[in-house]
Design a protein around this motif. Sequence first.
Motif, short mmCIF file in Angstrom:
data_model
loop_
_atom_site.label_atom_id
_atom_site.label_comp_id
_atom_site.label_asym_id
_atom_site.label_seq_id
_atom_site.Cartn_x
_atom_site.Cartn_y
_atom_site.Cartn_z
N CYS A 31 -0.86 34.70 8.50
CA CYS A 31 -0.87 36.07 9.25
C CYS A 31 -2.12 36.38 9.56
O CYS A 31 -2.25 37.09 10.70
CB CYS A 31 -0.11 37.10 8.29
N ALA A 32 -3.22 36.39 8.84
CA ALA A 32 -4.63 36.81 9.30
C ALA A 32 -4.95 35.94 10.51
O ALA A 32 -5.52 36.43 11.43
CB ALA A 32 -5.48 36.45 8.25
N TYR A 33 -4.72 34.53 10.74
CA TYR A 33 -4.87 33.77 11.79
C TYR A 33 -4.11 34.40 13.14
O TYR A 33 -4.86 34.48 13.99
CB TYR A 33 -4.76 32.31 11.47
N ALA A 34 -2.79 34.65 12.82
CA ALA A 34 -2.15 35.16 13.93
C ALA A 34 -2.51 36.47 14.61
O ALA A 34 -2.61 36.67 15.62
CB ALA A 34 -0.58 35.13 13.72
N ALA A 35 -3.14 37.35 13.71
CA ALA A 35 -3.72 38.72 14.01
C ALA A 35 -4.68 38.48 14.54
O ALA A 35 -5.16 39.09 15.86
CB ALA A 35 -3.76 39.61 12.87
N ALA A 36 -5.58 37.64 14.27
CA ALA A 36 -7.02 37.26 14.90
C ALA A 36 -6.96 36.51 16.28
O ALA A 36 -7.75 36.88 17.24
CB ALA A 36 -7.72 36.41 14.10
N GLU A 40 -0.21 39.90 17.17
CA GLU A 40 -0.06 41.11 16.20
C GLU A 40 1.67 41.12 15.47
O GLU A 40 1.84 41.16 14.41
CB GLU A 40 -0.48 42.41 16.65
N TRP A 41 2.24 41.00 16.47
CA TRP A 41 3.87 41.22 16.12
C TRP A 41 4.20 39.90 15.21
O TRP A 41 4.91 40.20 14.35
CB TRP A 41 4.89 41.15 17.43
N LEU A 42 3.71 38.72 15.58
CA LEU A 42 4.11 37.68 14.67
C LEU A 42 3.28 37.80 13.29
O LEU A 42 3.99 37.56 12.29
CB LEU A 42 3.51 36.37 15.16
N ALA A 43 2.33 38.29 13.42
CA ALA A 43 1.44 38.57 12.15
C ALA A 43 2.27 39.70 11.16
O ALA A 43 2.43 39.62 10.01
CB ALA A 43 0.17 38.98 12.27
N THR A 44 2.84 40.61 12.01
CA THR A 44 3.45 41.96 11.29
C THR A 44 4.87 41.25 10.46
O THR A 44 5.10 41.52 9.37
CB THR A 44 3.53 43.13 12.05
N ILE A 45 5.45 40.45 11.19
CA ILE A 45 6.75 40.00 10.80
C ILE A 45 6.67 39.08 9.75
O ILE A 45 7.29 39.18 8.56
CB ILE A 45 7.48 39.23 11.96
N LEU A 46 5.50 38.24 9.81
CA LEU A 46 5.26 37.10 8.56
C LEU A 46 4.61 37.96 7.44
O LEU A 46 5.05 37.70 6.49
CB LEU A 46 4.20 36.19 9.10
N GLY A 47 3.99 38.64 7.52
CA GLY A 47 3.26 39.52 6.58
C GLY A 47 4.24 40.42 5.65
O GLY A 47 4.29 40.42 4.47
N THR A 48 5.00 41.03 6.66
CA THR A 48 6.18 41.90 6.01
C THR A 48 7.12 41.10 5.13
O THR A 48 7.46 41.45 4.01
CB THR A 48 7.05 42.76 7.15
N GLY A 49 7.45 39.83 5.82
CA GLY A 49 8.48 39.03 5.17
C GLY A 49 7.93 38.38 3.88
O GLY A 49 8.56 38.27 2.79
#
Length: 68
Positions: A31-36, A40-49
């Motif tokens: 998630c942190a890598y995706a956000a960096a 951001e949408w992928l990081a949000t979905i993964l992090g929330t899951g």
Amino acid sequence: MERRELGFVALEAILGKIFAFLFVLAALSVCAYAAAAGAEWLATILGTGVIGSVVWAFVKVNRPRNGG
């Protein structure tokens, strides 16, 4: 035999917690890598899951059982 079974149950519980921690750590790293990287949408979905599944598992394990 019961003593051995109790040892296996304890080992299973410890290993389960260790592997769950490693899974959450890896998922949040992704998630942190995706956000960096700008996803951001992928990081949000993964992090929330990931956070949601950890909370769900914690609540399910710690909920008192009805009638038993």
